[in-house]
Design a protein around this motif. Sequence first.
Motif, PDB file in Angstrom:
ATOM      1  N   THR A  16       0.845  -1.188   0.000  1.00 47.12           N
ATOM      2  CA  THR A  16       0.000   0.000   0.000  1.00 47.12           C
ATOM      3  C   THR A  16       0.883   1.241   0.000  1.00 47.12           C
ATOM      4  O   THR A  16       1.804   1.359   0.809  1.00 47.12           O
ATOM      5  CB  THR A  16      -0.916   0.005   1.237  1.00 47.12           C
ATOM      6  OG1 THR A  16      -1.668  -1.197   1.253  1.00 47.12           O
ATOM      7  CG2 THR A  16      -1.859   1.192   1.209  1.00 47.12           C
ATOM      8  N   ASN A  17       0.591   2.140  -0.923  1.00 46.45           N
ATOM      9  CA  ASN A  17       1.290   3.411  -0.981  1.00 46.45           C
ATOM     10  C   ASN A  17       0.776   4.259   0.187  1.00 46.45           C
ATOM     11  O   ASN A  17      -0.404   4.599   0.233  1.00 46.45           O
ATOM     12  CB  ASN A  17       1.024   4.102  -2.317  1.00 46.45           C
ATOM     13  CG  ASN A  17       1.768   5.394  -2.473  1.00 46.45           C
ATOM     14  OD1 ASN A  17       2.015   6.111  -1.512  1.00 46.45           O
ATOM     15  ND2 ASN A  17       2.118   5.705  -3.705  1.00 46.45           N
ATOM     16  N   PRO A  18       1.669   4.618   1.138  1.00 43.79           N
ATOM     17  CA  PRO A  18       1.190   5.354   2.323  1.00 43.79           C
ATOM     18  C   PRO A  18       0.634   6.743   1.995  1.00 43.79           C
ATOM     19  O   PRO A  18      -0.239   7.242   2.696  1.00 43.79           O
ATOM     20  CB  PRO A  18       2.423   5.470   3.222  1.00 43.79           C
ATOM     21  CG  PRO A  18       3.580   5.021   2.421  1.00 43.79           C
ATOM     22  CD  PRO A  18       3.081   4.336   1.202  1.00 43.79           C
ATOM     23  N   ALA A  19       1.122   7.347   0.921  1.00 44.05           N
ATOM     24  CA  ALA A  19       0.660   8.699   0.573  1.00 44.05           C
ATOM     25  C   ALA A  19      -0.750   8.688  -0.009  1.00 44.05           C
ATOM     26  O   ALA A  19      -1.558   9.564   0.294  1.00 44.05           O
ATOM     27  CB  ALA A  19       1.630   9.343  -0.417  1.00 44.05           C
ATOM     28  N   THR A  20      -1.032   7.664  -0.845  1.00 46.51           N
ATOM     29  CA  THR A  20      -2.318   7.646  -1.540  1.00 46.51           C
ATOM     30  C   THR A  20      -3.284   6.602  -1.006  1.00 46.51           C
ATOM     31  O   THR A  20      -4.477   6.662  -1.273  1.00 46.51           O
ATOM     32  CB  THR A  20      -2.105   7.374  -3.041  1.00 46.51           C
ATOM     33  OG1 THR A  20      -1.548   6.057  -3.196  1.00 46.51           O
ATOM     34  CG2 THR A  20      -1.198   8.410  -3.677  1.00 46.51           C
ATOM     35  N   GLY A  21      -2.746   5.600  -0.294  1.00 40.49           N
ATOM     36  CA  GLY A  21      -3.591   4.507   0.179  1.00 40.49           C
ATOM     37  C   GLY A  21      -3.911   3.497  -0.907  1.00 40.49           C
ATOM     38  O   GLY A  21      -4.629   2.534  -0.685  1.00 40.49           O
ATOM     39  N   GLN A  22      -3.360   3.714  -2.106  1.00 41.61           N
ATOM     40  CA  GLN A  22      -3.617   2.818  -3.228  1.00 41.61           C
ATOM     41  C   GLN A  22      -2.774   1.544  -3.089  1.00 41.61           C
ATOM     42  O   GLN A  22      -1.599   1.594  -2.723  1.00 41.61           O
ATOM     43  CB  GLN A  22      -3.278   3.514  -4.545  1.00 41.61           C
ATOM     44  CG  GLN A  22      -3.652   2.723  -5.765  1.00 41.61           C
ATOM     45  CD  GLN A  22      -3.415   3.524  -7.043  1.00 41.61           C
ATOM     46  OE1 GLN A  22      -2.816   4.594  -7.031  1.00 41.61           O
ATOM     47  NE2 GLN A  22      -3.881   2.983  -8.148  1.00 41.61           N
ATOM     48  N   VAL A  23      -3.386   0.397  -3.378  1.00 42.86           N
ATOM     49  CA  VAL A  23      -2.711  -0.886  -3.284  1.00 42.86           C
ATOM     50  C   VAL A  23      -2.132  -1.237  -4.648  1.00 42.86           C
ATOM     51  O   VAL A  23      -2.818  -1.185  -5.665  1.00 42.86           O
ATOM     52  CB  VAL A  23      -3.673  -1.996  -2.809  1.00 42.86           C
ATOM     53  CG1 VAL A  23      -2.966  -3.338  -2.743  1.00 42.86           C
ATOM     54  CG2 VAL A  23      -4.279  -1.640  -1.452  1.00 42.86           C
TER      55      VAL A  23
END
Length: 133
Positions: free
Chosen positions: A79-86
């Motif tokens: 998970t990208n911590p900045a965007t929350g996108q997996v």
Amino acid sequence: MEKLKSKVNEIFGRIDKLKPREHESALKGYLKTFRIDGQKGVDDLTFINNIKANLTDLIKSQKKPLKIKCILKSKFHKTNPATGQVEYTYSEFHSHVHEVNDNTDVTELVNIMTERILENVATFHNKGSGWNI
């Protein structure tokens, strides 16, 4: 009683999926590729431990001499911590190529190949990739 039957069928269905199936064949059957599909939510160590017996039986059933190599293909996510996108990616972990003849201890060979694969997976994780299986 129906719940028990359902659970037993589910367990046997999962076990049946761990049997090797011929995936590809070439050179009039001289070159064969077998595949054992994993299951969602099963980690690499559990998967390998569950397929060892089937893999051993498969190797023992083949004409000798032969060469064999095992590959574990795993799906990873992070998970990208900045965007929350997996994000998802696949990675392959290989054993060395081994020759098998009538004198080969197939059980020991399977252990050597699977240990190599698990070492490669551990190396991948230890590099701090952030990917989870």
